[in-house]
Write a protein that holds these residues in place. Structure first.
Motif, PDB file in Angstrom:
ATOM      1  N   VAL A   4       0.856  -1.170   0.000  1.00 12.74           N
ATOM      2  CA  VAL A   4       0.000   0.000   0.000  1.00 12.74           C
ATOM      3  C   VAL A   4       0.900   1.230   0.000  1.00 12.74           C
ATOM      4  N   VAL A   5       0.798   2.047  -1.052  1.00 16.96           N
ATOM      5  CA  VAL A   5       1.595   3.264  -1.179  1.00 16.96           C
ATOM      6  C   VAL A   5       0.661   4.454  -1.071  1.00 16.96           C
ATOM      7  N   GLY A   6       0.890   5.287  -0.062  1.00 20.27           N
ATOM      8  CA  GLY A   6       0.062   6.458   0.152  1.00 20.27           C
ATOM      9  C   GLY A   6       0.879   7.719   0.277  1.00 20.27           C
ATOM     10  N   GLY A   7       0.196   8.841   0.240  1.00 16.90           N
ATOM     11  CA  GLY A   7       0.841  10.138   0.393  1.00 16.90           C
ATOM     12  C   GLY A   7       0.024  11.208  -0.303  1.00 16.90           C
ATOM     13  N   LEU A   8       0.352  12.445  -0.009  1.00 15.87           N
ATOM     14  CA  LEU A   8      -0.367  13.565  -0.596  1.00 15.87           C
ATOM     15  C   LEU A   8      -0.214  13.602  -2.120  1.00 15.87           C
ATOM     16  N   PRO A   9      -1.163  14.217  -2.810  1.00 14.00           N
ATOM     17  CA  PRO A   9      -1.002  14.403  -4.247  1.00 14.00           C
ATOM     18  C   PRO A   9       0.296  15.153  -4.547  1.00 14.00           C
ATOM     19  N   GLY A  10       0.977  14.713  -5.586  1.00 13.37           N
ATOM     20  CA  GLY A  10       2.185  15.387  -6.025  1.00 13.37           C
ATOM     21  C   GLY A  10       3.474  14.917  -5.397  1.00 13.37           C
ATOM     22  N   VAL A  11       3.406  13.944  -4.478  1.00 12.12           N
ATOM     23  CA  VAL A  11       4.657  13.462  -3.870  1.00 12.12           C
ATOM     24  C   VAL A  11       5.357  12.433  -4.747  1.00 12.12           C
ATOM     25  N   GLY A  12       4.657  11.895  -5.742  1.00  8.20           N
ATOM     26  CA  GLY A  12       5.276  10.931  -6.640  1.00  8.20           C
ATOM     27  C   GLY A  12       4.781   9.509  -6.487  1.00  8.20           C
ATOM     28  N   LYS A  13       3.601   9.341  -5.898  1.00  8.58           N
ATOM     29  CA  LYS A  13       3.072   7.996  -5.652  1.00  8.58           C
ATOM     30  C   LYS A  13       2.991   7.143  -6.912  1.00  8.58           C
ATOM     31  N   THR A  14       2.379   7.685  -7.944  1.00 11.07           N
ATOM     32  CA  THR A  14       2.159   6.887  -9.141  1.00 11.07           C
ATOM     33  C   THR A  14       3.465   6.555  -9.834  1.00 11.07           C
ATOM     34  N   SER A  15       4.382   7.499  -9.904  1.00  5.61           N
ATOM     35  CA  SER A  15       5.687   7.217 -10.523  1.00  5.61           C
ATOM     36  C   SER A  15       6.421   6.119  -9.760  1.00  5.61           C
ATOM     37  N   VAL A  16       6.438   6.225  -8.445  1.00  6.45           N
ATOM     38  CA  VAL A  16       7.108   5.216  -7.622  1.00  6.45           C
ATOM     39  C   VAL A  16       6.366   3.884  -7.732  1.00  6.45           C
ATOM     40  N   ALA A  17       5.038   3.936  -7.669  1.00  8.91           N
ATOM     41  CA  ALA A  17       4.241   2.704  -7.736  1.00  8.91           C
ATOM     42  C   ALA A  17       4.461   1.962  -9.045  1.00  8.91           C
ATOM     43  N   ARG A  18       4.501   2.688 -10.150  1.00 10.86           N
ATOM     44  CA  ARG A  18       4.735   2.050 -11.454  1.00 10.86           C
ATOM     45  C   ARG A  18       6.091   1.352 -11.480  1.00 10.86           C
ATOM     46  N   ALA A  19       7.107   2.036 -10.990  1.00  9.22           N
ATOM     47  CA  ALA A  19       8.455   1.462 -11.003  1.00  9.22           C
ATOM     48  C   ALA A  19       8.540   0.236 -10.104  1.00  9.22           C
ATOM     49  N   VAL A  20       7.977   0.325  -8.907  1.00 10.63           N
ATOM     50  CA  VAL A  20       8.046  -0.787  -7.956  1.00 10.63           C
ATOM     51  C   VAL A  20       7.221  -1.971  -8.454  1.00 10.63           C
ATOM     52  N   ALA A  21       5.997  -1.704  -8.914  1.00 12.36           N
ATOM     53  CA  ALA A  21       5.156  -2.796  -9.423  1.00 12.36           C
ATOM     54  C   ALA A  21       5.813  -3.467 -10.625  1.00 12.36           C
ATOM     55  N   GLY A  22       6.428  -2.685 -11.492  1.00  7.94           N
ATOM     56  CA  GLY A  22       7.115  -3.255 -12.646  1.00  7.94           C
ATOM     57  C   GLY A  22       8.271  -4.141 -12.243  1.00  7.94           C
ATOM     58  N   GLU A  23       9.054  -3.679 -11.295  1.00  4.86           N
ATOM     59  CA  GLU A  23      10.194  -4.471 -10.820  1.00  4.86           C
ATOM     60  C   GLU A  23       9.746  -5.768 -10.160  1.00  4.86           C
ATOM     61  N   LEU A  24       8.645  -5.704  -9.400  1.00 10.73           N
ATOM     62  CA  LEU A  24       8.144  -6.886  -8.677  1.00 10.73           C
ATOM     63  C   LEU A  24       7.177  -7.723  -9.508  1.00 10.73           C
ATOM     64  N   ARG A  25       6.799  -7.213 -10.675  1.00 11.25           N
ATOM     65  CA  ARG A  25       5.798  -7.860 -11.520  1.00 11.25           C
ATOM     66  C   ARG A  25       4.482  -8.043 -10.753  1.00 11.25           C
ATOM     67  N   ALA A  26       4.120  -6.995 -10.030  1.00 12.67           N
ATOM     68  CA  ALA A  26       2.886  -6.972  -9.239  1.00 12.67           C
ATOM     69  C   ALA A  26       1.821  -6.180  -9.984  1.00 12.67           C
ATOM     70  N   ALA A  27       0.572  -6.461  -9.695  1.00 11.16           N
ATOM     71  CA  ALA A  27      -0.519  -5.657 -10.241  1.00 11.16           C
ATOM     72  C   ALA A  27      -0.463  -4.280  -9.605  1.00 11.16           C
TER      73      ALA A  27
END
Length: 165
Positions: A4-27
Motif C-alpha cells: 500500500v503506497v500512500g501520500g499527498l497528491p504530487g509526492v510521486g506515488k504513481t511514478s514510484v508505484a509504477r516502477a516498484v510494481a514493474g520491478e516486482l511484476r505486481a498488479a
C-alpha cells in the motif's frame, strides 16, 4: 503480498508505484483510475460524490488478484485510517503480508512545483491545486510503515530496499 503506497497528491506515488510494481511484476491498482472510471461511466454525479467508491473498487480488484496469487500494489492518498483498514483486513484474510509505504516530499518548494506542474494523465482526471493539497488533512498512520522522502535520492529504489529488507 499487498503493498500500500500512500501520500499527498504530487509526492510521486504513481511514478514510484509504477516502477516498484514493474520491478516486482505486481498488479498496480491506482485508485485515481477507478475514480475517473466512476465519473466517466456516470456512476457518480461528480467528483465530490466519488468518496470511498474508488477505494472500494480497488479493494475488489486487489481481492481478485490476491486470490489468483498475484502480488498487488495499491496507489492512493490513503489520508484516513478508514481507507487503510479494509486493505489490512484483506491481507489478513488472504494470509499475505501487507507492506505500508508513506511517501512524503520534505522539500516544500519542490512539492509545490510538482503539484503546479502536473497535468492529468488520465482522461477526465482533475488534479488538485497546491492550495487544495496544502489544505488536505491526513490522519496519523498507526500501521507500521516505511516513510520514503521523494525529494532526494531514488524513491523507488528506497521502497524496493525496504520491501526486500
Amino acid at each position: 503480498m499487498l503493498i500500500v503506497v500512500g501520500g499527498l497528491p504530487g509526492v510521486g506515488k504513481t511514478s514510484v508505484a509504477r516502477a516498484v510494481a514493474g520491478e516486482l511484476r505486481a498488479a498496480h491498482l491506482r485508485v485515481d483510475a477507478f475514480e475517473v472510471a466512476l465519473l466517466r461511466q456516470g456512476l457518480v454525479p461528480g467528483a465530490a460524490e466519488v468518496g470511498a467508491h474508488g477505494y472500494d473498487l480497488a479493494l475488489a480488484a486487489a481481492d481478485t488478484c490476491l486470490t489468483a496469487g498475484t502480488d498487488v500494489l495499491v496507489d492512493a492518498v490513503f489520508d484516513v485510517a478508514a481507507a487503510r483498514r479494509p486493505f489490512r483486513d484483506l491481507a489478513a484474510g488472504h494470509g499475505v503480508p501487507v507492506h505500508w509505504v508513506r511517501l512524503i516530499c520534505t522539500d516544500r518548494a519542490e512539492h509545490r512545483r510538482r503539484v503546479e506542474g502536473r497535468s492529468a494523465d488520465l482522461p477526465g482526471h482533475v488534479v488538485p491545486t497546491w492550495e487544495q493539497v496544502r489544505a488536505r488533512r491526513v490522519d496519523q498512520w498507526h500501521e507500521r510503515h516505511t516513510v520514503v522522502d521523494t525529494a532526494t535520492g531514488d524513491p523507488a529504489a528506497a521502497v524496493l530496499a525496504a520491501l526486500r529488507g
